[in-house]
Design a protein around this motif. Structure first.
Motif, PDB file in Angstrom:
ATOM      1  N   GLY A 210      24.634  56.127  43.071  1.00  0.00           N
ATOM      2  CA  GLY A 210      23.638  55.824  44.226  1.00  0.00           C
ATOM      3  C   GLY A 210      24.863  54.929  44.745  1.00  0.00           C
ATOM      4  N   PHE A 211      25.270  54.062  44.718  1.00  0.00           N
ATOM      5  CA  PHE A 211      26.183  53.211  45.138  1.00  0.00           C
ATOM      6  C   PHE A 211      27.753  53.575  45.560  1.00  0.00           C
ATOM      7  CE2 PHE A 211      29.132  49.296  44.724  1.00  0.00           C
ATOM      8  CZ  PHE A 211      28.529  48.403  45.866  1.00  0.00           C
ATOM      9  N   VAL A 212      28.264  54.470  44.345  1.00  0.00           N
ATOM     10  CA  VAL A 212      29.595  54.669  44.539  1.00  0.00           C
ATOM     11  C   VAL A 212      29.460  55.860  45.521  1.00  0.00           C
ATOM     12  CG1 VAL A 212      30.902  56.777  43.444  1.00  0.00           C
ATOM     13  CG2 VAL A 212      30.654  55.362  42.304  1.00  0.00           C
ATOM     14  N   ALA A 213      28.506  57.059  45.442  1.00  0.00           N
ATOM     15  CA  ALA A 213      28.160  57.280  46.898  1.00  0.00           C
ATOM     16  C   ALA A 213      28.385  56.525  48.662  1.00  0.00           C
ATOM     17  CB  ALA A 213      27.115  58.549  46.705  1.00  0.00           C
ATOM     18  N   SER A 214      27.503  55.654  47.884  1.00  0.00           N
ATOM     19  CA  SER A 214      27.639  54.824  49.833  1.00  0.00           C
ATOM     20  C   SER A 214      28.766  54.521  49.941  1.00  0.00           C
ATOM     21  CB  SER A 214      26.614  54.176  49.059  1.00  0.00           C
ATOM     22  OG  SER A 214      26.921  52.829  48.868  1.00  0.00           O
ATOM     23  N   VAL A 215      29.924  53.840  49.092  1.00  0.00           N
ATOM     24  CA  VAL A 215      31.460  53.537  49.316  1.00  0.00           C
ATOM     25  C   VAL A 215      32.062  53.948  49.498  1.00  0.00           C
ATOM     26  CG1 VAL A 215      29.774  50.934  48.606  1.00  0.00           C
ATOM     27  CG2 VAL A 215      31.688  52.674  47.438  1.00  0.00           C
ATOM     28  N   PHE A 216      32.206  55.117  49.025  1.00  0.00           N
ATOM     29  CA  PHE A 216      33.375  56.168  49.282  1.00  0.00           C
ATOM     30  C   PHE A 216      33.785  56.642  50.298  1.00  0.00           C
ATOM     31  CE2 PHE A 216      34.909  60.677  47.910  1.00  0.00           C
ATOM     32  CZ  PHE A 216      36.319  60.141  47.385  1.00  0.00           C
ATOM     33  N   TYR A 217      34.453  56.354  50.728  1.00  0.00           N
ATOM     34  CA  TYR A 217      34.785  56.650  52.072  1.00  0.00           C
ATOM     35  C   TYR A 217      33.805  55.815  53.183  1.00  0.00           C
ATOM     36  CZ  TYR A 217      39.353  59.346  51.115  1.00  0.00           C
ATOM     37  OH  TYR A 217      40.797  60.311  51.095  1.00  0.00           O
ATOM     38  N   ARG A 218      33.598  55.081  52.249  1.00  0.00           N
ATOM     39  CA  ARG A 218      32.437  54.181  53.866  1.00  0.00           C
ATOM     40  C   ARG A 218      31.799  55.240  53.439  1.00  0.00           C
ATOM     41  NH1 ARG A 218      36.885  53.350  56.755  1.00  0.00           N
ATOM     42  NH2 ARG A 218      37.410  51.296  56.475  1.00  0.00           N
ATOM     43  N   GLY A 219      30.771  56.070  52.365  1.00  0.00           N
ATOM     44  CA  GLY A 219      29.402  56.844  52.478  1.00  0.00           C
ATOM     45  C   GLY A 219      29.529  58.373  52.897  1.00  0.00           C
ATOM     46  N   ILE A 220      29.470  59.216  52.349  1.00  0.00           N
ATOM     47  CA  ILE A 220      29.167  60.412  51.753  1.00  0.00           C
ATOM     48  C   ILE A 220      27.211  60.487  51.102  1.00  0.00           C
ATOM     49  CG2 ILE A 220      31.223  60.797  51.345  1.00  0.00           C
ATOM     50  CD1 ILE A 220      31.000  61.535  48.080  1.00  0.00           C
ATOM     51  N   PRO A 221      26.856  61.624  51.349  1.00  0.00           N
ATOM     52  CA  PRO A 221      25.971  62.024  50.854  1.00  0.00           C
ATOM     53  C   PRO A 221      25.758  62.452  49.231  1.00  0.00           C
ATOM     54  CG  PRO A 221      26.564  64.007  52.496  1.00  0.00           C
ATOM     55  CD  PRO A 221      28.004  62.841  52.083  1.00  0.00           C
ATOM     56  N   TYR A 222      24.846  62.075  48.749  1.00  0.00           N
ATOM     57  CA  TYR A 222      24.113  62.098  47.359  1.00  0.00           C
ATOM     58  C   TYR A 222      22.238  62.748  46.947  1.00  0.00           C
ATOM     59  CZ  TYR A 222      21.588  57.818  46.699  1.00  0.00           C
ATOM     60  OH  TYR A 222      20.940  56.636  46.867  1.00  0.00           O
TER      61      TYR A 222
ATOM     62  N   ARG B  67      35.629  63.013  52.533  1.00  0.00           N
ATOM     63  CA  ARG B  67      34.666  62.867  52.603  1.00  0.00           C
ATOM     64  C   ARG B  67      33.428  63.471  53.512  1.00  0.00           C
ATOM     65  NH1 ARG B  67      36.324  58.574  56.759  1.00  0.00           N
ATOM     66  NH2 ARG B  67      38.360  58.727  56.231  1.00  0.00           N
ATOM     67  N   SER B  68      33.896  64.733  52.805  1.00  0.00           N
ATOM     68  CA  SER B  68      33.197  65.721  53.055  1.00  0.00           C
ATOM     69  C   SER B  68      32.627  65.886  51.122  1.00  0.00           C
ATOM     70  CB  SER B  68      33.869  66.960  53.473  1.00  0.00           C
ATOM     71  OG  SER B  68      35.534  67.562  53.045  1.00  0.00           O
ATOM     72  N   SER B  69      32.884  65.390  50.878  1.00  0.00           N
ATOM     73  CA  SER B  69      31.982  65.951  49.120  1.00  0.00           C
ATOM     74  C   SER B  69      30.500  65.203  49.481  1.00  0.00           C
ATOM     75  CB  SER B  69      32.986  65.008  47.866  1.00  0.00           C
ATOM     76  OG  SER B  69      34.642  65.935  48.074  1.00  0.00           O
ATOM     77  N   PHE B  70      30.088  65.976  47.852  1.00  0.00           N
ATOM     78  CA  PHE B  70      28.577  65.178  48.034  1.00  0.00           C
ATOM     79  C   PHE B  70      28.738  64.486  46.268  1.00  0.00           C
ATOM     80  CE2 PHE B  70      25.893  68.069  46.309  1.00  0.00           C
ATOM     81  CZ  PHE B  70      26.668  69.406  46.448  1.00  0.00           C
ATOM     82  N   VAL B  71      27.835  63.541  46.369  1.00  0.00           N
ATOM     83  CA  VAL B  71      27.439  63.417  44.703  1.00  0.00           C
ATOM     84  C   VAL B  71      26.597  63.675  44.300  1.00  0.00           C
ATOM     85  CG1 VAL B  71      27.039  61.509  42.741  1.00  0.00           C
ATOM     86  CG2 VAL B  71      29.478  60.838  45.035  1.00  0.00           C
ATOM     87  N   VAL B  72      26.883  63.958  43.356  1.00  0.00           N
ATOM     88  CA  VAL B  72      25.515  64.860  42.336  1.00  0.00           C
ATOM     89  C   VAL B  72      24.936  63.419  41.323  1.00  0.00           C
ATOM     90  CG1 VAL B  72      23.653  66.202  41.182  1.00  0.00           C
ATOM     91  CG2 VAL B  72      25.045  66.976  42.674  1.00  0.00           C
ATOM     92  N   ALA B  73      23.603  62.488  41.401  1.00  0.00           N
ATOM     93  CA  ALA B  73      23.410  61.774  39.932  1.00  0.00           C
ATOM     94  C   ALA B  73      22.128  62.057  39.440  1.00  0.00           C
ATOM     95  CB  ALA B  73      22.616  60.221  40.411  1.00  0.00           C
TER      96      ALA B  73
END
Lengths: 372, 372
Positions: free
Chosen positions: B113-125, B96-102
């Motif tokens: 963006g959707f993956v980031a929104s659901v991964f561990y109930r939402g992480i930043p991207y 949950r402390s990771s982030f996504v770069v699209a």
């Protein structure tokens, strides 16, 4: 009727707890202006019991209802079930002005809540929890999720319901085992926030074998609401689990999950595994924070009164529990975050628990409990 | 550098537009305190071009990066791809402390963006859009989604990025066709909010066949930022598409989607279908709201300069377009919501468009355009 409010800014909502409240869902939906089209998601165990009365209540409030009945069981918390439900909802004519009604236990609540969170990028939903765990825990706080092979609840969303209707009458048809394992989560609430509730829980535990007295049935809404109150205050402090306060709710869960994962699914109920996890956490609390033996004993006595397991089943390999627990948690310099109690009602999120501590705690679970 | 801010309360963020900005992603990630672990999600077309320099920029800022390259194409916007990416991220040690770069076009942005929104109930991207459509439209505003057989974008979330880096240099390697269809969305922005931009777009269109002049390349950040500004102001007014203002961005899209769905996937690009949809919408705007013929003509001239189709391809059956459009939209008493223009820059969300209107507009698309 006891009413608990979660104050979460524009995501605020009320939890209504009263005997018979399931029949009033239409009234509450109208009052919350939830629109005129609902998808009622429930499972094959719950539908025959409450599905039609919930539907009738909604229809009496002029809400058009489509009914979606899933097979009961944790395996239904899957992405393929999400796709199936969303497709059914589209076929039934739902759109962004519809809402979802989740009627059932934790699985239905987590799944239907997640469906509501992603359908047209999010529509409102309401929770009608019918198990103990769902009423005092999983329906409160907006956590929704499904499982994937890589792990449980890895895909999900924070999506707060518009209201929750908890009807304690629905608990009266549960099997004694289901009732008791659900009450293990109440023991957790008592241990982290309200120790004097343990007395009440032991009293209720005594009545389980013969069925509840009228007096107990009348008191259930207060007991349930008291538990919801505990969870509600914690969620208010830490809605998205960022400050660490919400982690207190994981008391007993870190090793509980490891134990659950070490057995074929369903052999231990969630609450039963958490009971073992709480015994381990109490042991570590005594070791690291000097929790008094008398306080540890009071929790164990309550769990024993609820016939929860306190000794690891023989077929469980302690090394397996260790492995599953370690896979779940991130070790930072050999240590994990773990909820301990300084005293009953006084939890601490420790960062000092090592692999060796966990091994010792698991070994402790293979020793008998003496409560005399 | 042009900088557009989206003011969305605690979801506010900046869009940075400048030539070469992709190389600075590490700097921006550090400034936004996004943590030390990133999952870089991109596709097989974009990765060889910008993947390694983005990774190096992040690593130079002390961010550990895992790279996830998907096949290019709309079919990748699926729940199975979501599950695959989440599983890969877990295996790579993200939490949950990771982030996504699209990094990529609209498909990568919507999916990651959707993956980031659901991964561990939402992480930043963060969004690093590399197509015209992604830079001026899909990376802005937090709409994420995947497709299911029952419909496009039916499963998704509103999840705002922490920042967007739009690098116009990445547009220079696009094929002329991709460049032009992307600019059709700029024509849409001009039509609903800033008609004088049409002159600029016609000027740029002229340069497409031979490649952009240095002067045009230097002006691209301003042109892109101007478009982002239009979308940003609309998103600020209506973040979750509830008031109707955000619907203005659907100008040309209602029939555009119907046309897209009537052809094998990929035969018409999205912007090409939207160009046809805009011609139909202009026709209905003239009929219902008295849009001036001269204003209609200016939009059509700009689309023609961009070599966008304005006449329905012969193999498309108008009845098919009607059917796909109607399946997509909810008729209320025989009428649908449809964006019209009272004048250039003055959109209206009409509720007066009937099935017959749509049929007439589709028929209009079978007639030639005369622009002399």
């Amino acid at each position: 009727m006891p009413n608990v409010t979660l104050s979460l800014g524009k995501n605020s909502y009320d939890v209504h707890v009263s005997n018979g409240s399931l029949d009033s869902v239409g009234f509450f939906a109208a009052r919350a202006r939830l629109g005129k089209r609902a998808a009622l998601i429930t499972d094959a165990h719950v539908y025959p019991q409450y599905g039609e009365s919930v539907r009738r209540s909604l229809e009496a409030a002029d809400v058009e209802v489509s009914v979606h009945v899933i097979t009961a069981g944790e395996e239904q918390k899957s992405l393929s079930q999400v796709e199936k439900l969303v497709s059914e909802m589209v076929a039934a004519g739902h759109n962004r002005s519809s809402f979802v009604v989740a009627l059932g236990g934790g699985v239905v609540g987590d799944l239907a809540g997640f469906v509501a969170s992603v359908f047209y990028r999010g529509i409102p939903y309401v929770q009608l929890p019918t198990s103990v765990l769902a009423q005092v825990d999983s329906s409160i706080g907006g956590k929704t999720a499904v499982n994937i092979p890589a792990g449980k609840n890895l895909i999900g969303a924070f999506h707060q319901p518009r209201f929750v209707l908890a009807d304690p009458i629905s608990l009266l048809t549960l099997s004694p085992r289901d009732l008791r394992e659900g009450m293990a989560e109440m023991v957790k609430h008592a241990a982290i926030r309200k120790p004097k509730m343990l007395v009440t829980l032991r009293h209720i535990a005594k009545e389980v074998p013969l069925g509840f007295s009228l007096r107990t049935i009348e008191s259930l809404p207060e007991v349930i609401a008291e538990n919801i109150e505990i969870k509600a205050r914690i969620v208010e402090e830490d809605e998205h689990e960022t400050s660490g306060v919400r982690a207190f709710l994981n008391f007993g869960h870190t090793l509980g999950h490891g134990i659950e994962a070490s057995l074929p699914y369903g052999q231990l109920r969630h609450g039963e595994a958490v009971s073992l996890g709480m015994r381990a956490a109490l042991f570590l609390s005594r070791k690291h924070l000097g929790l008094q033996a008398q306080e540890e004993r009071e929790v164990l006595e309550t769990l024993a009164a609820l016939q929860q397991p306190l000794v690891l089943p023989e077929e469980v390999d302690p090394a397996d529990v260790m492995e599953h627990t370690a896979a779940d948690k991130k070790f930072d310099h050999g240590k994990i975050r773990f909820v301990l109690l300084r005293a009953l009602g006084d939890p601490v999120l420790s960062t000092e628990i090592t692999r060796e501590d966990l091994q010792e705690a698991i070994a402790h679970l293979t020793t008998p409990v003496s409560l005399n």
